[in-house]
Motif scaffolding. Structure first.
Motif, PDB file in Angstrom:
ATOM      1  N   ILE C  43       0.863  -1.191   0.000  1.00 21.84           N
ATOM      2  CA  ILE C  43       0.000   0.000   0.000  1.00 21.84           C
ATOM      3  C   ILE C  43       0.892   1.230   0.000  1.00 21.84           C
ATOM      4  N   CYS C  44       0.685   2.079  -0.977  1.00 24.08           N
ATOM      5  CA  CYS C  44       1.535   3.255  -1.210  1.00 24.08           C
ATOM      6  C   CYS C  44       0.666   4.493  -0.985  1.00 24.08           C
ATOM      7  N   ARG C  45       1.290   5.585  -0.575  1.00 20.50           N
ATOM      8  CA  ARG C  45       0.508   6.804  -0.359  1.00 20.50           C
ATOM      9  C   ARG C  45      -0.231   7.234  -1.620  1.00 20.50           C
ATOM     10  N   THR C  46       0.286   6.837  -2.766  1.00 22.22           N
ATOM     11  CA  THR C  46      -0.382   7.187  -4.018  1.00 22.22           C
ATOM     12  C   THR C  46      -1.826   6.714  -4.032  1.00 22.22           C
ATOM     13  N   GLU C  47      -2.081   5.560  -3.426  1.00 17.29           N
ATOM     14  CA  GLU C  47      -3.463   5.057  -3.406  1.00 17.29           C
ATOM     15  C   GLU C  47      -4.387   6.016  -2.650  1.00 17.29           C
ATOM     16  N   GLY C  65      -3.433  -0.504  -6.910  1.00 16.23           N
ATOM     17  CA  GLY C  65      -2.281  -1.231  -6.354  1.00 16.23           C
ATOM     18  C   GLY C  65      -1.182  -1.436  -7.381  1.00 16.23           C
ATOM     19  N   HIS C  66       0.037  -0.972  -7.075  1.00 15.35           N
ATOM     20  CA  HIS C  66       1.097  -1.052  -8.083  1.00 15.35           C
ATOM     21  C   HIS C  66       2.403  -1.649  -7.545  1.00 15.35           C
ATOM     22  N   GLU C  67       2.438  -2.086  -6.287  1.00 16.53           N
ATOM     23  CA  GLU C  67       3.668  -2.712  -5.746  1.00 16.53           C
ATOM     24  C   GLU C  67       3.388  -4.208  -5.633  1.00 16.53           C
ATOM     25  N   ILE C  68       3.585  -4.915  -6.698  1.00 17.09           N
ATOM     26  CA  ILE C  68       2.986  -6.235  -6.889  1.00 17.09           C
ATOM     27  C   ILE C  68       4.040  -7.338  -7.027  1.00 17.09           C
ATOM     28  N   GLY C 152       8.950  -2.893  -6.394  1.00 15.83           N
ATOM     29  CA  GLY C 152       8.351  -2.393  -7.634  1.00 15.83           C
ATOM     30  C   GLY C 152       8.104  -0.902  -7.629  1.00 15.83           C
ATOM     31  N   CYS C 153       8.044  -0.301  -6.455  1.00 22.44           N
ATOM     32  CA  CYS C 153       7.853   1.158  -6.384  1.00 22.44           C
ATOM     33  C   CYS C 153       8.968   1.799  -5.552  1.00 22.44           C
ATOM     34  N   ALA C 154       8.923   1.650  -4.234  1.00 24.86           N
ATOM     35  CA  ALA C 154       9.891   2.350  -3.380  1.00 24.86           C
ATOM     36  C   ALA C 154      11.332   1.933  -3.685  1.00 24.86           C
ATOM     37  N   GLY C 337       7.839   0.722   8.196  1.00 22.32           N
ATOM     38  CA  GLY C 337       7.741  -0.398   7.275  1.00 22.32           C
ATOM     39  C   GLY C 337       6.465  -0.325   6.464  1.00 22.32           C
ATOM     40  N   ARG C 338       6.450  -1.096   5.393  1.00 25.91           N
ATOM     41  CA  ARG C 338       5.329  -1.105   4.463  1.00 25.91           C
ATOM     42  C   ARG C 338       4.166  -1.906   5.024  1.00 25.91           C
ATOM     43  N   ILE C 339       2.958  -1.493   4.684  1.00 22.78           N
ATOM     44  CA  ILE C 339       1.776  -2.304   4.947  1.00 22.78           C
ATOM     45  C   ILE C 339       1.435  -3.000   3.638  1.00 22.78           C
TER      46      ILE C 339
HETATM   47 ZN   LIG Z   1       4.198   3.558  -4.981  1.00 20.84          ZN
END
Ligand SMILES: [Zn+2]
Ligand SMILES: [Zn+2]
Ligand SMILES: [Zn+2]
Ligand SMILES: [Zn+2]
Ligand SMILES: [Zn+2]
Ligand SMILES: [Zn+2]
Ligand SMILES: [Zn+2]
Ligand SMILES: [Zn+2]
Lengths: 347, 347, 347, 347
Positions: C43-47, C65-68, C152-154, C337-339
């Motif tokens: 989950i990215c802040r972009t969402e 969702g883009h970090e897949i 895939g993103c960060a 950390g990422r969720i």
């Molecule tokens: Zn992102």
């Protein structure tokens, strides 16, 4: 500031003749210069070539030795007085200052250097030396001068060769040769984020290479170097630093490069390099020579040294009078670490 | 979009056997592809090697020819409909799309290409060809297709080699060889702000080199090439592009480089390259191979062509049926300009 | 390969409206594509911006969702059959393939992308996704998919930003912001041989930054950031990566740069950047923006991840049904950390 | 070599006070220095700022003028005797020689310069000047000293800014401002293979820009600059050199950049630069400052001048006594070409 003091110095009187220990005048620093009380001077294979006449730059009757570290004990006019008492290592290329290379900070390529301590002018197998203030590169206050002296040659040469190679973090780097320069290249490449393979002979030397950051080691005496490089790296080496320089090692090095790979030749040897252009063309390989270092490279080497990332191990610390022993041990080879002359210790 | 139309095509049936003109099916463009009605296909020395069996990539029974220009006359699914009727030149490396080199836009170094028209799949000595839409590089509407076709090989190869060399404006560039690629290199280097010396044989060829931007020319048949390079450049060449590739020319080229100089090997030849490492080391020279071109290089070549800065002279325009004449003339050599097959003219 | 299977997916129906969990058809991979059974999606802040309508690319009714990351479970025509069962992370820029940027391998700058999973086409808050085979970047077999997804993103964004900055080993790098991308930049810069200063808020976060390679940390909540940067670096920062992006942080960052320093702007924020040209001129500073990543950057991020040099800590692993909880926690912030949503675990 | 000769010189006695013409001692060249009999010294807007007090480097009572060309008429110790009688232009940054920037050949960034003729030490509105031999850059024997003098400032600044911008042949370069530096940038960019758009005011100035290599010109007084840049370049400018520096011109310049474009700020002005980070991020733009030039840049400028590729037009040649007239004309502006003081002509 003139005196009549004399000091001990190891001199080249004529190529092909043994060096001699003599008393010569202590140098006085001219304007913009500093004098170093020499704490240590490394013995480099180059001195063997000067002694044997294999390397003859046309100069006679000068003090040899070019890996020089000491403490600044006298200043010429115009030098910042705070430099007195500073530890420093010597940058030994004194360029013309006007050519394209000097302008670009590539003093080591100057075609008309003014002086080169230990090669064409008085060097470091002595108690004192005078050099331009800019060429006395500051060392940290707690530096061991014996360990710092080889930065002036082996250490800065390694920094320069790595910069020439254009190392990208994560690339596979092979260092062929685990002597002083080779181990320095291992460390500098590691500090640049590369993955390093060290190729050498003997378990002790390779253990040292591992300790200094090699991720893999290859014993050239017992292993198929080319096959092992391919096995470790997968697609081949991004860069091979060639410090052995035989016909066989250069051929193997070229074959071990991946597409876009670079072969960096550093060590002088007798063998020629032969390659078929097609081999360079279809994989777009680059073969490049690297010689010496810039002043900035030496500063960078000192910074790595200060951070503990570039260690220059010392095998033996000898008195100035023991220079012949030092040269003989260097010639014999097989020693892990530099042999260093220390003018201030008793024989 | 399926048809049963046939077309004429010049085929390689087996290496070492003469090519044959045959009727084959007109190709249909698959998804993401375009079909070109071929206007011109250059004859390259590579075709001689394919015919003679010297170059055998393991493929049989395909149409030869890789310097291809034409007009888009059919589109596969998903292709922008505005491309119909567009003039285009073909980029002939079709990479795997997944390897490191494909990801970096260096498709020409892909170790597992999907197809290479004219080398491993159907090429341009034919009336039609189907290629991925991205590989049909748009030409200006007023382009002469015969002049544009060689951009796909000689022109883009020159752009690529110049980029590899890292030319700095004002540098002295020597181009050894004044054939199609050589003259293209002269023009591309000139457009990059370099000062160019062209080395070739014969007054006519060298006059052409001057016309295309060479500031000085050297007749290799009558002059001491090394001495003349030094006389013209002063300190030596910054870059030598080597397209002749004999043992002698490569030796002279290396000697003619100034410090930090680069020797770029482009042409395939039989001779080996031999150099003593010391020569590369003390002047910090680089020897590098350059092969083919990226898709971007071809786009850049087309841009230079459109601006009139990269001219690809055509010596003869032949019908497809005259392919044997074209190959014979190419083999004989000595012609100033490309020989081009034009499938739409009558023999 | 057609089925009528359905799967759960979190959909954006209209900007400014809450996402909804719905049943949609399982996608089938077309030619050259693969289908991933999704193991994790970060989950990215972009969402949050998509949900709130702050980011509206004009598309409606798609899965976000883009970090897949997942496991390849179906192949389209023409894909290497060995890829079945492979773990992979998704590169989410699908370029036009023809523009200058696509040709140069800078797909992330393509002005006419074909698709962007999670932004303009179906993304990863779902059980399955179909992407081009080239865009499913192989992970090591033992990879934890929850940890790999944010690559895939960060992760790739950090690799890209460091490459843009042109980091030289030994340079002082300041990373302003210690969230997911910030901590990734710390690690990537460290792996490139840089000396890293992490600026963030809170002891826990800064301890994590230290653990990940920061040589110094600054607590922005209690320290004078500019003064501390100067104290740590001596002459100022060579590079500042700006991830906070307020008027104040950008001003401090600019002032903290040494001569030839670079300010790399990564994070989107509301504030403008204002500077007097003289400040940029007299120290020859560079200000540059960095967005997203190339396919090669993601491969490099995966390589660093595989070597243990780029860790992406996971704070919470939630079921797909818990997406609202995940978004709320992300919005609240303050989590180290990422969720990550994991479609295969039960709520 | 000591004499009691005096010469005329134009002096800054205190900022904000008119310059005065006085008799001062003719300088003698120290070791490693040369003395130039000054043939010409350009009048630069910087002198206006010194006179008005807007630029105050803390120095008083020195000769102004920094665009200096002359003939070497005396040599200090250690200078090559062949330099006597040589024409030369002065490089006016005299660095400390020890800092990182001096080591890298970036003397213009030295934080502790020893001297800066015309800024902090005696400059060129005089009959003679003494400078280090390395800082007297040789001109061709037939050089017009009035035309050569501005190379020392405007010419070398243009070379430096173009190098900073990293111009790739074929790129679209916009030069905003058609004064001395602007026209020099037009020529240098042209010589590097760029396509140049010159933006200025007035038909005469723009005709000059065309003559010097601009492929397109835009009259800022009558045209929509942003719209015209987009129309001419297609996708926007690769580089904009900003020499006007108002809030409006910088905003238009930023908007006119294509993806990966660079804005190079050269001219000092009062306005601030404001941009939203998102604008820099999504197109990955770079904003950079460029100041002065390196010694190598001046050598390169002289080479371009010698080849006829960098012309520095002279509008008026005045006697030293007419300095006030020259400053007034410079302040008034609108003149196509440099105003130059020539100490050897009668008023
Ligand atoms: Zn992102
Ligand atoms: Zn040595
Ligand atoms: Zn020199
Ligand atoms: Zn490939
Ligand atoms: Zn060809
Ligand atoms: Zn694109
Ligand atoms: Zn000026
Ligand atoms: Zn300095």
């Amino acid at each position: 500031m003139s005196t009549n003091r004399v000091m001990r110095a190891v001199r080249l009187e004529a190529p092909g003749r043994p060096f001699t220990l003599r008393a010569v005048a202590v140098p006085e620093p001219g304007p913009g210069m500093v004098r170093l009380r020499i704490g240590a001077c490394g013995i480099c294979r180059t001195e063997l070539h000067l002694r044997d006449g294999g390397l003859d730059l046309g100069c006679r009757d000068f003090t040899v030795g070019h890996e020089i570290a000491g403490i600044i004990d006298a200043l010429g006019d115009g030098v910042d007085p705070r430099r007195l008492g500073e530890k420093a290592v010597v940058y030994y290329y004194q360029g013309c200052g006007t050519c394209h290379h000097c302008r670009m900070g590539e003093t080591h390529l100057c075609p008309a250097p003014l002086a080169q301590p230990g090669f064409t002018s008085d060097g470091g197998y002595a108690e004192y030396i005078a050099v331009p203030a800019t060429h006395a590169v500051p060392l940290p206050g707690d530096a061991d001068l014996a360990e710092a002296a080889p930065l002036g040659c082996a250490g800065s040469t390694a920094v320069h060769a790595c910069r020439m190679a254009g190392i990208v973090p994560g690339e596979w780097i092979v260092v062929n040769g685990a002597g002083g320069v080779g181990l320095a290249v291992v460390q500098v490449a590691r500090a640049a984020g590369a993955r390093v393979v060290s190729v050498g002979r003997g378990a002790e030397r390779l253990a040292l290479a591992r300790e200094m950051g090699a991720e893999a080691v290859i014993d050239a005496a017992h292993e198929d170097v080319g096959a092992r490089i391919r096995a470790v790296t997968g697609e081949g080496a991004d860069v091979v630093f060639e410090l052995v320089g035989t016909e066989a090692t250069m051929r193997i090095a070229t074959a071990a490069l991946r597409r876009k790979g670079r072969l960096v030749l550093i060590g002088y040897t007798a063998d020629s390099y032969t390659v078929h252009p097609v081999e360079l063309i279809v994989r777009e390989l680059k073969i490049m020579g690297s010689v010496g270092a810039t002043l900035q490279d030496l500063h960078d080497a000192v910074t790595l040294f200060s951070r503990g990332l570039l260690r220059m191990p010392v095998a033996r610390r000898l008195a100035l009078e023991e220079f012949a022993t030092g040269l003989a041990l260097t010639e014999k080879g097989g020693i892990s670490g530099r042999i260093v002359l220390m003018p201030q210790i008793a024989p």
